[in-house]
Design a protein around this motif. Structure first.
Motif, PDB file in Angstrom:
ATOM      1  N   ILE A 218      -5.315  12.523  -7.771  1.00 53.70           N
ATOM      2  CA  ILE A 218      -5.760  12.699  -6.390  1.00 53.70           C
ATOM      3  C   ILE A 218      -6.600  11.527  -5.902  1.00 53.70           C
ATOM      4  O   ILE A 218      -6.417  11.039  -4.777  1.00 53.70           O
ATOM      5  CB  ILE A 218      -6.536  14.021  -6.231  1.00 53.70           C
ATOM      6  N   ASP A 219      -7.523  11.052  -6.720  1.00 58.92           N
ATOM      7  CA  ASP A 219      -8.365   9.929  -6.303  1.00 58.92           C
ATOM      8  C   ASP A 219      -7.527   8.698  -5.980  1.00 58.92           C
ATOM      9  O   ASP A 219      -7.798   7.978  -5.009  1.00 58.92           O
ATOM     10  CB  ASP A 219      -9.386   9.587  -7.390  1.00 58.92           C
ATOM     11  N   GLU A 220      -6.506   8.458  -6.806  1.00 55.07           N
ATOM     12  CA  GLU A 220      -5.640   7.307  -6.569  1.00 55.07           C
ATOM     13  C   GLU A 220      -4.819   7.483  -5.288  1.00 55.07           C
ATOM     14  O   GLU A 220      -4.603   6.521  -4.542  1.00 55.07           O
ATOM     15  CB  GLU A 220      -4.704   7.096  -7.764  1.00 55.07           C
ATOM     16  N   GLU A 221      -4.380   8.701  -5.028  1.00 50.89           N
ATOM     17  CA  GLU A 221      -3.614   8.953  -3.804  1.00 50.89           C
ATOM     18  C   GLU A 221      -4.497   8.770  -2.571  1.00 50.89           C
ATOM     19  O   GLU A 221      -4.057   8.226  -1.553  1.00 50.89           O
ATOM     20  CB  GLU A 221      -3.017  10.357  -3.821  1.00 50.89           C
ATOM     21  N   ASN A 222      -5.735   9.205  -2.650  1.00 52.85           N
ATOM     22  CA  ASN A 222      -6.653   9.012  -1.528  1.00 52.85           C
ATOM     23  C   ASN A 222      -6.946   7.534  -1.303  1.00 52.85           C
ATOM     24  O   ASN A 222      -7.054   7.073  -0.157  1.00 52.85           O
ATOM     25  CB  ASN A 222      -7.952   9.786  -1.771  1.00 52.85           C
ATOM     26  N   LYS A 223      -7.094   6.774  -2.387  1.00 58.19           N
ATOM     27  CA  LYS A 223      -7.321   5.328  -2.265  1.00 58.19           C
ATOM     28  C   LYS A 223      -6.115   4.648  -1.632  1.00 58.19           C
ATOM     29  O   LYS A 223      -6.260   3.773  -0.771  1.00 58.19           O
ATOM     30  CB  LYS A 223      -7.599   4.724  -3.648  1.00 58.19           C
ATOM     31  N   PHE A 224      -4.919   5.040  -2.083  1.00 57.04           N
ATOM     32  CA  PHE A 224      -3.699   4.471  -1.505  1.00 57.04           C
ATOM     33  C   PHE A 224      -3.642   4.738  -0.010  1.00 57.04           C
ATOM     34  O   PHE A 224      -3.356   3.836   0.799  1.00 57.04           O
ATOM     35  CB  PHE A 224      -2.463   5.065  -2.185  1.00 57.04           C
ATOM     36  N   LEU A 225      -3.915   5.979   0.383  1.00 52.48           N
ATOM     37  CA  LEU A 225      -3.831   6.370   1.780  1.00 52.48           C
ATOM     38  C   LEU A 225      -4.863   5.620   2.622  1.00 52.48           C
ATOM     39  O   LEU A 225      -4.546   5.107   3.707  1.00 52.48           O
ATOM     40  CB  LEU A 225      -4.037   7.877   1.896  1.00 52.48           C
ATOM     41  N   LYS A 226      -6.064   5.516   2.123  1.00 47.68           N
ATOM     42  CA  LYS A 226      -7.119   4.818   2.856  1.00 47.68           C
ATOM     43  C   LYS A 226      -6.772   3.344   3.044  1.00 47.68           C
ATOM     44  O   LYS A 226      -6.940   2.774   4.129  1.00 47.68           O
ATOM     45  CB  LYS A 226      -8.446   4.948   2.109  1.00 47.68           C
ATOM     46  N   SER A 227      -6.262   2.721   1.980  1.00 51.24           N
ATOM     47  CA  SER A 227      -5.883   1.316   2.049  1.00 51.24           C
ATOM     48  C   SER A 227      -4.723   1.099   3.014  1.00 51.24           C
ATOM     49  O   SER A 227      -4.724   0.149   3.816  1.00 51.24           O
ATOM     50  CB  SER A 227      -5.513   0.811   0.652  1.00 51.24           C
ATOM     51  N   LEU A 228      -3.726   1.979   2.961  1.00 54.08           N
ATOM     52  CA  LEU A 228      -2.566   1.844   3.832  1.00 54.08           C
ATOM     53  C   LEU A 228      -2.952   2.005   5.294  1.00 54.08           C
ATOM     54  O   LEU A 228      -2.508   1.239   6.154  1.00 54.08           O
ATOM     55  CB  LEU A 228      -1.504   2.879   3.447  1.00 54.08           C
ATOM     56  N   MET A 229      -3.786   2.994   5.591  1.00 55.28           N
ATOM     57  CA  MET A 229      -4.179   3.234   6.969  1.00 55.28           C
ATOM     58  C   MET A 229      -4.994   2.074   7.548  1.00 55.28           C
ATOM     59  O   MET A 229      -5.023   1.871   8.762  1.00 55.28           O
ATOM     60  CB  MET A 229      -4.993   4.540   7.065  1.00 55.28           C
ATOM     61  N   ALA A 230      -5.636   1.320   6.678  1.00 54.16           N
ATOM     62  CA  ALA A 230      -6.442   0.180   7.124  1.00 54.16           C
ATOM     63  C   ALA A 230      -5.659  -1.124   7.147  1.00 54.16           C
ATOM     64  O   ALA A 230      -6.192  -2.179   7.494  1.00 54.16           O
ATOM     65  CB  ALA A 230      -7.663   0.028   6.209  1.00 54.16           C
ATOM     66  N   SER A 231      -4.376  -1.062   6.788  1.00 48.30           N
ATOM     67  CA  SER A 231      -3.553  -2.266   6.690  1.00 48.30           C
ATOM     68  C   SER A 231      -3.322  -2.895   8.062  1.00 48.30           C
ATOM     69  O   SER A 231      -3.207  -2.202   9.077  1.00 48.30           O
ATOM     70  CB  SER A 231      -2.196  -1.929   6.060  1.00 48.30           C
ATOM     71  N   ASP A 232      -3.218  -4.210   8.075  1.00 41.57           N
ATOM     72  CA  ASP A 232      -2.943  -4.946   9.304  1.00 41.57           C
ATOM     73  C   ASP A 232      -1.438  -5.123   9.483  1.00 41.57           C
ATOM     74  O   ASP A 232      -0.915  -6.237   9.549  1.00 41.57           O
ATOM     75  CB  ASP A 232      -3.647  -6.302   9.262  1.00 41.57           C
ATOM     76  N   ILE A 233      -0.739  -3.987   9.526  1.00 42.69           N
ATOM     77  CA  ILE A 233       0.711  -3.987   9.733  1.00 42.69           C
ATOM     78  C   ILE A 233       1.030  -2.957  10.813  1.00 42.69           C
ATOM     79  O   ILE A 233       0.162  -2.183  11.228  1.00 42.69           O
ATOM     80  CB  ILE A 233       1.484  -3.665   8.431  1.00 42.69           C
ATOM     81  N   SER A 234       2.272  -2.942  11.258  1.00 40.21           N
ATOM     82  CA  SER A 234       2.650  -2.048  12.360  1.00 40.21           C
ATOM     83  C   SER A 234       2.612  -0.584  11.933  1.00 40.21           C
ATOM     84  O   SER A 234       2.674  -0.249  10.742  1.00 40.21           O
ATOM     85  CB  SER A 234       4.056  -2.399  12.850  1.00 40.21           C
ATOM     86  N   ALA A 235       2.539   0.287  12.939  1.00 37.85           N
ATOM     87  CA  ALA A 235       2.584   1.726  12.683  1.00 37.85           C
ATOM     88  C   ALA A 235       3.904   2.115  12.033  1.00 37.85           C
ATOM     89  O   ALA A 235       3.950   3.002  11.166  1.00 37.85           O
ATOM     90  CB  ALA A 235       2.398   2.499  13.992  1.00 37.85           C
ATOM     91  N   THR A 236       4.973   1.435  12.411  1.00 41.31           N
ATOM     92  CA  THR A 236       6.284   1.726  11.826  1.00 41.31           C
ATOM     93  C   THR A 236       6.306   1.408  10.346  1.00 41.31           C
ATOM     94  O   THR A 236       6.787   2.203   9.527  1.00 41.31           O
ATOM     95  CB  THR A 236       7.385   0.920  12.551  1.00 41.31           C
ATOM     96  N   GLU A 237       5.777   0.257   9.975  1.00 40.85           N
ATOM     97  CA  GLU A 237       5.768  -0.123   8.563  1.00 40.85           C
ATOM     98  C   GLU A 237       4.842   0.791   7.755  1.00 40.85           C
ATOM     99  O   GLU A 237       5.181   1.187   6.634  1.00 40.85           O
ATOM    100  CB  GLU A 237       5.345  -1.582   8.384  1.00 40.85           C
ATOM    101  N   ILE A 238       3.688   1.122   8.315  1.00 39.12           N
ATOM    102  CA  ILE A 238       2.791   2.058   7.631  1.00 39.12           C
ATOM    103  C   ILE A 238       3.504   3.375   7.378  1.00 39.12           C
ATOM    104  O   ILE A 238       3.443   3.938   6.280  1.00 39.12           O
ATOM    105  CB  ILE A 238       1.512   2.285   8.457  1.00 39.12           C
ATOM    106  N   SER A 239       4.216   3.867   8.382  1.00 38.18           N
ATOM    107  CA  SER A 239       4.900   5.158   8.269  1.00 38.18           C
ATOM    108  C   SER A 239       5.990   5.119   7.198  1.00 38.18           C
ATOM    109  O   SER A 239       6.113   6.052   6.389  1.00 38.18           O
ATOM    110  CB  SER A 239       5.515   5.547   9.616  1.00 38.18           C
ATOM    111  N   LEU A 240       6.779   4.057   7.183  1.00 43.26           N
ATOM    112  CA  LEU A 240       7.840   3.941   6.187  1.00 43.26           C
ATOM    113  C   LEU A 240       7.269   3.818   4.780  1.00 43.26           C
ATOM    114  O   LEU A 240       7.761   4.447   3.840  1.00 43.26           O
ATOM    115  CB  LEU A 240       8.723   2.730   6.498  1.00 43.26           C
TER     116      LEU A 240
END
Length: 222
Positions: A124-146
């Motif tokens: 769970i901790d790793e999944e939360n870290k992944f999600l937090k990092s992805l949501m903060a990424s400087d990429i498009s909403a489409t790429e984040i979603s995919l």
């Protein structure tokens, strides 16, 4: 390759676009659960009626997929693991004793030709870290979603309904950002299955990411 957003809608416009396409979205998502109703049968079931030749279990699953789409379309919460659990609870209501709970047992996914992909444990901790990092990424909403969708499909966070849950949480982010919808047309299903199997085996996302960007992003230009 830079995956810029292909569509630019307001959240309300994207919500209306999703609602206009509920029948087709449920119809295609049902393939994740090996349900092969026709489009007209799907509409009839979504209208609250039974269909000859379609089991009660399949009818119930279709109804829950519809409720999953209604949930993400009307929900204003930010993307989180807890929200993913809520979505999984909805779509697996009638199919799983551990609905909405993170997977705690080792699992395997059949990827064709009698080959099996063995899943890592869910941390769970790793999944939360992944999600937090992805949501903060400087990429498009489409790429984040995919990226979110395919990560969740491969990670198999839940005991059941993972593809449906992953598709819905990804579309929640698409809708929130007015980027359109992610949906695999059935005529492209064979190619998509080939690509997802390769991704499961290798963990290499580039090929399916580029193909998905070109083929399964749907929207309207206003």
């Amino acid at each position: 390759m830079y995956f810029k957003d292909r569509f630019h809608l307001t959240k309300d416009q994207n919500r209306r676009f999703a609602k206009m396409n509920f029948t087709n979205l449920v119809y295609t998502n049902a393939r994740f659960e090996d349900i092969n109703t026709t489009l007209s049968q799907t509409q009839t079931i979504m209208d609250g009626l039974g269909v000859d030749g379609v089991s009660i279990d399949n009818i119930n699953t279709l109804v829950q997929i519809k409720r999953g789409w209604e949930f993400i379309t009307n929900n204003d919460s930010e993307i989180s693991l807890n929200l993913e659990k809520q979505i999984n609870t909805i779509v697996t209501k009638n199919d799983s004793l551990s609905s909405g709970e993170s997977r705690t047992e080792q699992a395997r996914v059949n990827i064709g030709s009698n080959k099996v992909f063995k899943l890592d444990d869910v941390i769970i901790d790793e999944e939360n870290k992944f999600l937090k990092s992805l949501m903060a990424s400087d990429i498009s909403a489409t790429e984040i979603s995919l990226r979110l969708m395919y990560h969740n499909m491969r990670s198999q966070l839940f005991g059941n309904g993972n593809k449906c849950t992953a598709t819905l949480i990804a579309n929640k982010y698409m809708i929130d950002n007015g980027a359109g919808l992610i949906n695999v047309p059935l005529n492209l299903w064979p190619k998509w299955n080939e690509l997802i199997s390769t991704y499961y085996k290798t963990g290499h996302l580039d090929e399916i990411l580029e193909w998905s960007y070109k083929n399964i992003i749907q929207g309207v230009n206003l």
